[in-house]
Design an enzyme around this catalytic site. Structure first.
Site, mmCIF file in Angstrom:
data_model
loop_
_atom_site.group_PDB
_atom_site.id
_atom_site.type_symbol
_atom_site.label_atom_id
_atom_site.label_comp_id
_atom_site.label_asym_id
_atom_site.label_seq_id
_atom_site.Cartn_x
_atom_site.Cartn_y
_atom_site.Cartn_z
ATOM 1 N N ASP A 12 0.859 -1.174 0.000
ATOM 2 C CA ASP A 12 0.000 0.000 0.000
ATOM 3 C C ASP A 12 0.907 1.240 0.000
ATOM 4 O O ASP A 12 2.084 1.149 0.374
ATOM 5 C CB ASP A 12 -0.880 -0.038 1.244
ATOM 6 C CG ASP A 12 -1.655 1.243 1.454
ATOM 7 O OD1 ASP A 12 -2.350 1.684 0.520
ATOM 8 O OD2 ASP A 12 -1.547 1.812 2.558
ATOM 9 N N ASP A 14 -0.246 5.103 0.874
ATOM 10 C CA ASP A 14 -0.547 6.046 1.956
ATOM 11 C C ASP A 14 -0.591 5.346 3.308
ATOM 12 O O ASP A 14 -1.392 4.431 3.523
ATOM 13 C CB ASP A 14 -1.887 6.741 1.694
ATOM 14 C CG ASP A 14 -1.802 7.731 0.550
ATOM 15 O OD1 ASP A 14 -1.172 8.786 0.729
ATOM 16 O OD2 ASP A 14 -2.348 7.434 -0.534
#
Length: 240
Positions: A12, A14
């Site tokens: 991922d 953020d």
């Protein structure tokens, strides 16, 4: 002996590669404080990791309701955005991420970014940080109909690599990201940041609070041991 029971690694962006999640919440807290208000994490938390079209909480409307009058855009938007970007520019890649990328490259383990943010945001920051080329591709908001917590981004990434989801692993920081991975049948590793560490991440397959102290070799040994302890089944035919 090769301890690798996975064929691809997903990260991922953020909150996982770069801790934008804590900084965005902090920027909003500062705006709320300017108006003498507080932003409860319980309200903000559901937005973390979601695609823009799936966010249910609107901090502008919430703050406007609290203060009882229209907001000064220069404070609520312009100043908040400038403060957020200022903090991000000074933020380093989270501990352990660069080591994971180096270890994956050494093991010829392909890595991709799977994010609910758009390509301009994700690719731009990865390029600025000098690590965009470490990823085979980035799969972002807009590439599929539904972003996290739906599984579409992960299923698309698995299809691009040509590997079954059960032979992949995702590193996520948020409940919504973990839900997306689990719904795609991707092994979900929780790597929370200071903000998301306060949330419920119990649905993760594995939680690692210090990625730097849990290198890829340890991860692969853990997965190998887990795979060896559980025989294949019709529900999990690729676990071996």
């Amino acid at each position: 002996m090769d301890h690798r029971p996975i064929d691809a690694l997903f990260l991922d962006f953020d909150g996982t590669i770069l801790d934008t999640e804590t900084l965005e919440y902090q920027a909003w807290e500062e705006v709320y404080a300017f108006y003498g208000q507080e932003l409860p994490l319980a309200l903000w938390a559901d937005s973390i990791g979601r695609g823009a079209n799936d966010v249910k909480f609107d901090p502008y409307n919430h703050l406007r309701t609290l203060v009882g009058h229209p907001l000064d855009d220069a404070v609520a938007h312009t100043r908040r955005r400038a403060r957020f970007l200022e903090m991000i520019e000074a933020a380093p890649v989270r501990p352990g991420i660069l080591e994971y990328l180096a270890d994956a490259e050494q093991r010829n383990l392909p890595v991709a970014v799977v994010s609910s943010s758009n390509h301009d945001w994700v690719d731009g920051h990865l390029r600025r940080l000098g690590i965009l080329d470490a990823f085979a591709f980035t799969r972002c908001y807009g590439d599929v109909p539904l972003a996290k917590p739906h599984p579409d981004l992960y299923l698309s990434a698995c299809e691009t690599f040509g590997v079954p989801p059960t032979r992949t692993l995702a590193v996520e920081d948020s409940p919504n990201g973990l839900h997306a991975a689990k719904r795609a049948r991707v092994f979900a590793l929780a790597f929370p940041n200071p903000l998301t560490a306060l949330l419920d991440l119990s649905h993760a397959d594995l939680r690692v609070d210090d990625l730097a102290a849990f290198p890829v070799e340890h991860l692969l040994r853990h997965l190998h041991a887990a795979a060896s302890a559980q025989p294949p089944s019709p529900e999990n035919p690729d676990l071996r």
